[in-house]
Design an enzyme around this catalytic site. Structure first.
Site, PDB file in Angstrom:
ATOM      1  N   ASN A 147     -49.345  30.186 -11.269  1.00  0.00           N
ATOM      2  CA  ASN A 147     -49.136  28.785 -11.673  1.00  0.00           C
ATOM      3  C   ASN A 147     -50.205  28.395 -12.677  1.00  0.00           C
ATOM      4  O   ASN A 147     -51.249  29.027 -12.760  1.00  0.00           O
ATOM      5  CB  ASN A 147     -49.313  27.865 -10.464  1.00  0.00           C
ATOM      6  CG  ASN A 147     -48.120  27.929  -9.576  1.00  0.00           C
ATOM      7  OD1 ASN A 147     -48.027  28.842  -8.782  1.00  0.00           O
ATOM      8  ND2 ASN A 147     -47.222  26.990  -9.709  1.00  0.00           N
ATOM      9  N   ARG A 166     -50.528  29.492  -0.714  1.00  0.00           N
ATOM     10  CA  ARG A 166     -49.132  29.818  -0.440  1.00  0.00           C
ATOM     11  C   ARG A 166     -48.482  30.648  -1.551  1.00  0.00           C
ATOM     12  O   ARG A 166     -47.899  31.697  -1.309  1.00  0.00           O
ATOM     13  CB  ARG A 166     -48.336  28.512  -0.203  1.00  0.00           C
ATOM     14  CG  ARG A 166     -46.955  28.738   0.339  1.00  0.00           C
ATOM     15  CD  ARG A 166     -45.901  29.173  -0.658  1.00  0.00           C
ATOM     16  NE  ARG A 166     -45.678  28.229  -1.750  1.00  0.00           N
ATOM     17  CZ  ARG A 166     -44.984  28.530  -2.836  1.00  0.00           C
ATOM     18  NH1 ARG A 166     -44.484  29.729  -3.021  1.00  0.00           N
ATOM     19  NH2 ARG A 166     -44.820  27.626  -3.789  1.00  0.00           N
ATOM     20  N   ASP A 167     -48.565  30.149  -2.814  1.00  0.00           N
ATOM     21  CA  ASP A 167     -47.770  30.746  -3.889  1.00  0.00           C
ATOM     22  C   ASP A 167     -48.373  32.067  -4.354  1.00  0.00           C
ATOM     23  O   ASP A 167     -49.502  32.105  -4.821  1.00  0.00           O
ATOM     24  CB  ASP A 167     -47.712  29.750  -5.069  1.00  0.00           C
ATOM     25  CG  ASP A 167     -46.650  30.116  -6.091  1.00  0.00           C
ATOM     26  OD1 ASP A 167     -46.536  31.299  -6.439  1.00  0.00           O
ATOM     27  OD2 ASP A 167     -45.935  29.207  -6.558  1.00  0.00           O
ATOM     28  N   CYS A 186     -44.012  35.088  -7.701  1.00  0.00           N
ATOM     29  CA  CYS A 186     -42.996  35.189  -6.653  1.00  0.00           C
ATOM     30  C   CYS A 186     -42.561  36.641  -6.590  1.00  0.00           C
ATOM     31  O   CYS A 186     -42.130  37.198  -7.597  1.00  0.00           O
ATOM     32  CB  CYS A 186     -41.810  34.266  -6.973  1.00  0.00           C
ATOM     33  SG  CYS A 186     -40.422  34.463  -5.841  1.00  0.00           S
ATOM     34  N   HIS A 229     -45.265  27.885 -13.803  1.00  0.00           N
ATOM     35  CA  HIS A 229     -46.011  29.151 -13.887  1.00  0.00           C
ATOM     36  C   HIS A 229     -46.380  29.362 -15.357  1.00  0.00           C
ATOM     37  O   HIS A 229     -45.648  28.966 -16.265  1.00  0.00           O
ATOM     38  CB  HIS A 229     -45.160  30.287 -13.311  1.00  0.00           C
ATOM     39  CG  HIS A 229     -45.086  30.222 -11.809  1.00  0.00           C
ATOM     40  ND1 HIS A 229     -45.837  31.033 -10.989  1.00  0.00           N
ATOM     41  CD2 HIS A 229     -44.394  29.393 -10.987  1.00  0.00           C
ATOM     42  CE1 HIS A 229     -45.598  30.717  -9.725  1.00  0.00           C
ATOM     43  NE2 HIS A 229     -44.710  29.727  -9.694  1.00  0.00           N
ATOM     44  N   HIS A 260     -43.683  22.204 -11.463  1.00  0.00           N
ATOM     45  CA  HIS A 260     -44.316  23.386 -10.862  1.00  0.00           C
ATOM     46  C   HIS A 260     -44.186  24.508 -11.892  1.00  0.00           C
ATOM     47  O   HIS A 260     -43.158  25.198 -11.941  1.00  0.00           O
ATOM     48  CB  HIS A 260     -43.577  23.708  -9.547  1.00  0.00           C
ATOM     49  CG  HIS A 260     -44.012  24.947  -8.850  1.00  0.00           C
ATOM     50  ND1 HIS A 260     -44.796  24.933  -7.715  1.00  0.00           N
ATOM     51  CD2 HIS A 260     -43.770  26.264  -9.097  1.00  0.00           C
ATOM     52  CE1 HIS A 260     -45.001  26.169  -7.293  1.00  0.00           C
ATOM     53  NE2 HIS A 260     -44.386  27.005  -8.122  1.00  0.00           N
TER      54      HIS A 260
HETATM   55  P1  HMG Z   1     -32.674  37.017   6.514  1.00  0.00           P
HETATM   56  O1  HMG Z   1     -33.063  38.453   6.662  1.00  0.00           O
HETATM   57  O2  HMG Z   1     -31.343  36.709   5.908  1.00  0.00           O
HETATM   58  O3  HMG Z   1     -32.868  36.227   7.889  1.00  0.00           O
HETATM   59  O4  HMG Z   1     -33.801  36.333   5.650  1.00  0.00           O
HETATM   60  P2  HMG Z   1     -31.954  36.102   9.172  1.00  0.00           P
HETATM   61  O5  HMG Z   1     -31.716  34.669   9.407  1.00  0.00           O
HETATM   62  O6  HMG Z   1     -30.780  37.038   9.076  1.00  0.00           O
HETATM   63  O7  HMG Z   1     -32.951  36.672  10.296  1.00  0.00           O
HETATM   64  C1  HMG Z   1     -33.409  38.035  10.260  1.00  0.00           C
HETATM   65  C2  HMG Z   1     -34.682  38.131  11.076  1.00  0.00           C
HETATM   66  O8  HMG Z   1     -35.714  37.325  10.474  1.00  0.00           O
HETATM   67  C3  HMG Z   1     -34.541  37.626  12.516  1.00  0.00           C
HETATM   68  O9  HMG Z   1     -35.420  38.406  13.320  1.00  0.00           O
HETATM   69  C4  HMG Z   1     -35.072  36.219  12.443  1.00  0.00           C
HETATM   70  O10 HMG Z   1     -35.572  35.731  13.657  1.00  0.00           O
HETATM   71  C5  HMG Z   1     -36.197  36.376  11.436  1.00  0.00           C
HETATM   72  P3  HMG Z   1     -34.898  39.624  14.221  1.00  0.00           P
HETATM   73  O11 HMG Z   1     -33.898  38.984  15.152  1.00  0.00           O
HETATM   74  O12 HMG Z   1     -34.260  40.576  13.261  1.00  0.00           O
HETATM   75  O13 HMG Z   1     -36.143  40.133  14.853  1.00  0.00           O
HETATM   76  N1  HMG Z   1     -36.498  35.117  10.770  1.00  0.00           N
HETATM   77  C6  HMG Z   1     -37.708  34.515  10.768  1.00  0.00           C
HETATM   78  N2  HMG Z   1     -38.890  34.882  11.307  1.00  0.00           N
HETATM   79  C7  HMG Z   1     -39.917  34.007  11.139  1.00  0.00           C
HETATM   80  N3  HMG Z   1     -39.820  32.839  10.460  1.00  0.00           N
HETATM   81  C8  HMG Z   1     -38.659  32.460   9.907  1.00  0.00           C
HETATM   82  C9  HMG Z   1     -37.542  33.313  10.060  1.00  0.00           C
HETATM   83  N4  HMG Z   1     -36.252  33.232   9.651  1.00  0.00           N
HETATM   84  C10 HMG Z   1     -35.634  34.327  10.085  1.00  0.00           C
HETATM   85  N5  HMG Z   1     -38.582  31.315   9.250  1.00  0.00           N
HETATM   86  C11 HMG Z   1     -35.110  34.408   5.106  1.00  0.00           C
HETATM   87  C12 HMG Z   1     -33.718  34.969   5.295  1.00  0.00           C
HETATM   88  C13 HMG Z   1     -34.966  33.050   4.449  1.00  0.00           C
HETATM   89  C14 HMG Z   1     -35.791  34.293   6.458  1.00  0.00           C
HETATM   90  C15 HMG Z   1     -35.915  35.387   4.187  1.00  0.00           C
HETATM   91  O14 HMG Z   1     -35.180  35.636   3.053  1.00  0.00           O
HETATM   92  C16 HMG Z   1     -37.275  34.858   3.793  1.00  0.00           C
HETATM   93  O15 HMG Z   1     -38.142  34.689   4.632  1.00  0.00           O
HETATM   94  N6  HMG Z   1     -37.490  34.618   2.490  1.00  0.00           N
HETATM   95  C17 HMG Z   1     -38.745  34.053   2.010  1.00  0.00           C
HETATM   96  C18 HMG Z   1     -38.986  34.440   0.588  1.00  0.00           C
HETATM   97  C19 HMG Z   1     -40.217  33.786   0.039  1.00  0.00           C
HETATM   98  O16 HMG Z   1     -41.055  33.248   0.757  1.00  0.00           O
HETATM   99  N7  HMG Z   1     -40.349  33.859  -1.306  1.00  0.00           N
HETATM  100  C20 HMG Z   1     -41.480  33.352  -2.029  1.00  0.00           C
HETATM  101  C21 HMG Z   1     -41.543  31.839  -2.098  1.00  0.00           C
HETATM  102  S1  HMG Z   1     -40.390  31.025  -3.124  1.00  0.00           S
HETATM  103  C22 HMG Z   1     -41.201  30.851  -4.608  1.00  0.00           C
HETATM  104  O17 HMG Z   1     -42.153  31.555  -4.839  1.00  0.00           O
HETATM  105  C23 HMG Z   1     -40.790  29.813  -5.561  1.00  0.00           C
HETATM  106  C24 HMG Z   1     -41.643  28.526  -5.520  1.00  0.00           C
HETATM  107  O18 HMG Z   1     -43.033  28.813  -5.681  1.00  0.00           O
HETATM  108  C25 HMG Z   1     -41.206  27.574  -6.649  1.00  0.00           C
HETATM  109  C26 HMG Z   1     -41.143  28.249  -8.029  1.00  0.00           C
HETATM  110  O19 HMG Z   1     -42.112  28.908  -8.445  1.00  0.00           O
HETATM  111  O20 HMG Z   1     -40.106  28.066  -8.686  1.00  0.00           O
HETATM  112  C27 HMG Z   1     -41.459  27.784  -4.206  1.00  0.00           C
HETATM  113 MG    MG Z   2     -44.053  29.125  -7.589  1.00  0.00          MG
END
Ligand code: HMG
Ligand code: MG
Length: 307
Positions: A254, A20-21, A245, A214, A212
């Site tokens: 990580n 995932r990460d 990320c 990194h 968690h």
């Molecule tokens: P948005 O553009 O604001 O979404 O993104 P929206 O609600 O306005 O929807 C826009 C479009 O996206 C729509 O489709 C939705 O259906 C679709 P359209 O009508 O335009 O065709 N949509 C989705 N499609 C599939 N699955 C979904 C979904 N939600 C909306 N779940 C959103 C907001 C949260 C979706 C976006 O910003 C996003 O997906 N972000 C993910 C970012 C991410 O994964 N980052 C990396 C992980 S976090 C991390 O690494 C930290 C961690 O490891 C801990 C650490 O290290 O500290 C966890």
């Molecule tokens: Mg992370």
């Protein structure tokens, strides 16, 4: 003089966060079958908790657009929990339909990072998660949570850990079973970790907090030792040190699971993981990403440790 390591536990729980990460950072496209082979190798090594993917927007993280297909191809043996990130209701419904029994919500202690990562303010995110977590639990899912940038933010710099503590209180009150505190960009140092962990454990039971970390600046294991000493028993890590990320510039992987397991076993703390098999899983990860991976034990090899 105080005694070091007098309160070490017999065993800790390791939560694997790759594939995932960090896949969003990788140049190589990893196929669904490649991800399946990696998860199978991690299960064979003895990992009991693995985060396989994210049910996020495929526009934001195209590398994980196959989350449904991957979940379908995996079979978790009894006792193994497969999980995935969900950022909203749509993600929750996708995860449930794909047959997962555990999910994780995520947000940041930094307003800027939260906005860049999930396009919402912290308050908007918490309000939405109140419903997502309630609904997830009503569906019978276990819900974990992450708070990112607890040790520092790539956009805002230092973050007051009290902000992360307030968010953590809310996530636990929603019914998340555990909150994993993220040093998203790997800036933490041991004394800072002591302050943060002590602040959290002063009011939150230890089993509800995970770390968690990194390893961008090589301090993750030192910070984990501090966490262990203070009572933390849950650590996230990533095979061969993969991760990052895409919305946190400068974040490396990580802490490598092999390095963590090597250190813990050497200290007499059990993990249930077979280091030889884990090293093999690291070779799978390297073949999938087609680049040398940063984990130290991954690079040094297990055999040379016995020479
Ligand atoms: P948005 O553009 O604001 O979404 O993104 P929206 O609600 O306005 O929807 C826009 C479009 O996206 C729509 O489709 C939705 O259906 C679709 P359209 O009508 O335009 O065709 N949509 C989705 N499609 C599939 N699955 C979904 C979904 N939600 C909306 N779940 C959103 C907001 C949260 C979706 C976006 O910003 C996003 O997906 N972000 C993910 C970012 C991410 O994964 N980052 C990396 C992980 S976090 C991390 O690494 C930290 C961690 O490891 C801990 C650490 O290290 O500290 C966890
Ligand atoms: Mg992370």
């Amino acid at each position: 003089m105080s005694t070091l390591f007098s309160a070490l536990p017999d065993a800790v729980s390791i939560y694997g966060v790759w594939p995932r990460d960090g896949l969003g950072n990788e140049a190589a496209y990893v196929t669904t079958d490649g991800k399946r082979r990696l998860v199978d190798a991690l299960i064979a090594a003895g990992l009991l908790r693995i985060e396989i993917s994210s049910f996020v927007s495929p526009r934001w993280i195209p590398q994980l657009a196959d989350a449904e297909e991957l979940a379908k191809r995996l079979e978790a043996p009894e006792g193994v929990a497969l999980s995935a990130l969900v950022p909203n209701q749509k993600g929750l419904e996708r995860a449930k339909a794909a047959g997962l029994r555990e999910v994780a919500v995520f947000l940041s202690a930094s307003e800027t990072h939260n906005k860049k990562n999930i396009n919402r303010t912290i308050d908007e995110t918490l309000a939405a998660y109140r419903e997502v977590v309630a609904e997830g639990r009503a569906m019978g899912l276990r819900v974990r949570a992450y708070v990112s940038t607890v040790w520092g933010c790539p956009y805002e710099g230092a973050i007051d850990p009290k902000r992360a503590l307030g968010i953590t209180r809310e996530l636990l009150s929603m019914g998340c079973y555990q909150v994993s505190l993220g040093d998203t960009i790997g800036v933490g140092t041991p004394r800072q970790t002591e302050e943060i962990v002590r602040m959290f454990l002063a009011e939150i039971p230890t089993e509800k907090i995970a770390l968690h970390l990194h390893d961008t600046r090589g301090t993750a294991l030192a910070n984990i030792v501090v966490g262990l000493e203070l009572g933390i028993r849950d650590f996230d890590s990533s095979v061969a040190g993969v991760g990052g990320c895409p919305y946190a510039p400068g974040a490396a992987g990580n802490v490598a699971t092999e390095d963590l397991v090597y250190m813990l076993h050497g200290m007499g703390v059990k993990t249930g993981i077979d280091l030889d098999r884990l090293w093999e899983a690291g070779r799978v990860a390297e073949a999938l990403l087609m680049r040398p991976l940063p984990g130290k034990v991954h690079q040094a090899g297990v055999r040379s440790l016995r020479a």
